[in-house]
Design an enzyme around this catalytic site. Structure first.
Site, short mmCIF file in Angstrom:
data_model
loop_
_atom_site.label_atom_id
_atom_site.label_comp_id
_atom_site.label_asym_id
_atom_site.label_seq_id
_atom_site.Cartn_x
_atom_site.Cartn_y
_atom_site.Cartn_z
N ARG A 1 -16.18 4.01 1.38
CA ARG A 1 -14.78 4.23 1.79
C ARG A 1 -13.87 3.07 1.38
NH1 ARG A 1 -15.41 5.31 7.33
NH2 ARG A 1 -14.96 3.13 7.69
N TYR B 1 13.15 8.75 0.86
CA TYR B 1 12.40 9.99 0.65
C TYR B 1 12.24 10.72 2.00
CZ TYR B 1 8.06 12.50 -0.75
OH TYR B 1 7.09 13.42 -1.02
N ASP C 1 10.06 1.01 -1.50
CA ASP C 1 9.43 2.08 -2.27
C ASP C 1 10.05 2.01 -3.66
OD1 ASP C 1 8.87 4.51 -3.53
OD2 ASP C 1 8.96 5.68 -1.68
N LYS D 1 3.53 9.83 -9.41
CA LYS D 1 4.65 10.09 -10.31
C LYS D 1 4.38 9.53 -11.70
CE LYS D 1 6.29 12.10 -6.73
NZ LYS D 1 7.06 11.49 -5.66
C1 LIG Z 1 6.92 11.56 -4.25
C2 LIG Z 1 7.40 10.38 -3.59
C3 LIG Z 1 6.65 9.80 -2.57
C4 LIG Z 1 5.40 10.41 -2.04
O1 LIG Z 1 4.37 10.48 -2.97
P1 LIG Z 1 3.18 11.53 -2.77
O2 LIG Z 1 2.10 11.00 -3.61
O3 LIG Z 1 3.72 12.85 -3.19
O4 LIG Z 1 2.83 11.53 -1.31
C5 LIG Z 1 7.11 8.61 -2.02
N1 LIG Z 1 8.24 8.05 -2.43
C6 LIG Z 1 8.99 8.58 -3.40
C7 LIG Z 1 10.23 7.89 -3.82
C8 LIG Z 1 8.60 9.77 -4.01
O5 LIG Z 1 9.37 10.32 -4.93
#
Ligand SMILES: *Cc1c(COP(=O)(O)O)cnc(C)c1O
Length: 395
Positions: free
Chosen positions: A56, A109, A185, A210
């Site tokens: 893990r 987000y 973020d 992304k």
């Molecule tokens: C998509 C996204 C997330 C979340 O990512 P996931 O892997 O889909 O949970 C967080 N922050 C931003 C800015 C995003 O565009």
């Protein structure tokens, strides 16, 4: 090794490889690790965060990705999470506790906001949202119990740049002389275009899903920090029991190798699409910080060395039927959440409902489209939109 382009190709390659000189890291799958001697067993337990003692906690494949992102970010350590949202949740939990107060940018987000509303509040954490353009004035919102400030610059729905440096300075020099953790973020900018720790950020998050993954076939998140903050993140992450799959990490590493090239194409293509959109009567406004007319342009230029292929447009007064006529016939833009992959995407939304501290900025019926420019031919994408506008007019 200075160039990030070189780092993308050279880091995380042969972590823990057996006696087989493959270019890429081997794919380990393991829940259980076994040790031959008491000494090895005890040693593994002692060093468990790096030299794993149980599946893990990771393995050489997952560690290769974590170490690569860490190096690109300029952090001391990176911890992976099952998704971008899981990374955000871990960071928010790590730096808040019952009775603490958190400051969250209004442009975050949606699911980040939901986590604050549904989970943090449940555990007695006080949540305040602030307008994205607050800058140094955030100091007026800082309370004695403020434990963290969360930013997302630019916001991934409405694209407001935030003066991260000014906010971080205000946080770190606050009048209570207390420890406030600045979390950002940074998914939009990727680890290539923004150096969070040079701007006062303490904890940097990416939805690896992304651009790092880049191929719409995996979900992962990363949390990077300097030594001062990493311990508590590691503890929270471990307590929650999340883990990441080796296959996803392998794919993310493969995606990383071409990220610089993809980003260059994404931003060139996006600028061309935006330049065309600017001439169209159907468009009321464009939200993209790399555009000189955007209110966030100066900060973007100061903070970042490049731009992503994700932006928004506001359509001039359209009916629901007109919107449907535009969206339903698109050939290359799939209607879907997420972004950062090779394929173009679009989603329609009205931002007013998702905002509190910057609500005045948005009319109740403002109709926006968020557009993700993929790697298709730019002229094909422009023609697709052009045909959509024709259908819209004919309703
Ligand atoms: C998509 C996204 C997330 C979340 O990512 P996931 O892997 O889909 O949970 C967080 N922050 C931003 C800015 C995003 O565009």
């Amino acid at each position: 090794m200075n160039s990030k382009y070189t780092k993308l190709e050279t880091l995380g390659r042969n972590h823990g490889a057996l006696d087989f000189p493959s270019v890429n890291v081997p794919l380990y799958r393991a829940s259980t690790l076994v040790f031959d001697t008491l000494e090895e067993f005890e040693q593994a337990e002692k060093l468990k965060h790096k030299h794993h003692c149980y599946g893990r906690h990771g393995n050489p494949t997952t560690q290769a990705l974590a170490d690569t992102i860490c190096e690109l970010e300029g952090a001391d350590e990176t911890i992976l999470a099952a998704s971008g949202l899981a990374a955000i949740a871990i960071a928010l939990m790590a730096f808040s506790k019952q009775g603490s107060h958190v400051l969250i940018c209004d442009a975050v987000y949606g699911p980040t906001r939901d986590f604050c509303e549904n989970e943090l509040k449940k555990y007695g954490v006080e949540v305040t949202y602030f307008a994205p353009d607050i800058g140094a004035e955030i100091s007026e919102l800082i309370q004695e119990n403020t434990s963290l400030i969360f930013l997302e610059s630019p916001g991934s729905l409405t694209f407001e740049m935030q003066d991260i440096s000014a906010v971080a300075k205000a946080a770190h020099e606050n009048k209570f002389d207390s420890d406030i953790t600045v979390i950002a973020d940074n998914t939009w900018a990727t680890p290539l275009y923004f150096q969070p720790f040079e701007h006062g950020v303490d904890v940097s998050i990416h939805a690896v899903t992304k651009y790092i993954g880049g191929h719409s076939d995996l979900l992962l998140g990363s949390i990077s920090a300097k030594n001062k903050h990493i311990k508590v993140i590691r503890k929270t992450s471990k307590s929650l029991g999340g883990k990441v799959g080796s296959d996803d990490c392998y794919l993310a590493l493969r995606g990383l190798r071409t990220m610089a090239l993809r980003m260059e194409y994404h931003q060139k293509s996006t600028m061309k699409v935006i330049n065309w959109l600017q001439q169209q009567d159907e468009i009321e406004k464009i939200f993209y910080p790399a555009l000189e007319s955007d209110p966030g342009y100066e900060i973007w230029k100061k903070h970042m060395t490049g731009a992503a292929g994700l932006f928004a447009v506001q359509l001039s007064h359209v009916s629901k039927d007109q919107l449907a006529a535009f969206l339903d016939g698109l050939k290359y833009f799939g209607m879907g959440f997420s972004w950062g992959g090779f394929e173009s995407l679009v989603i329609p939304y009205k931002p007013a409902a998702a905002r509190s501290a910057s609500k005045d900025k948005w009319g109740k019926d403002d109709q926006l489209l968020r557009i993700n420019i993929g790697l298709e031919d730019t002229d094909d994408l422009i023609n697709d939109i052009k045909e959509g506008f024709k259908r819209m007019k004919n309703v």
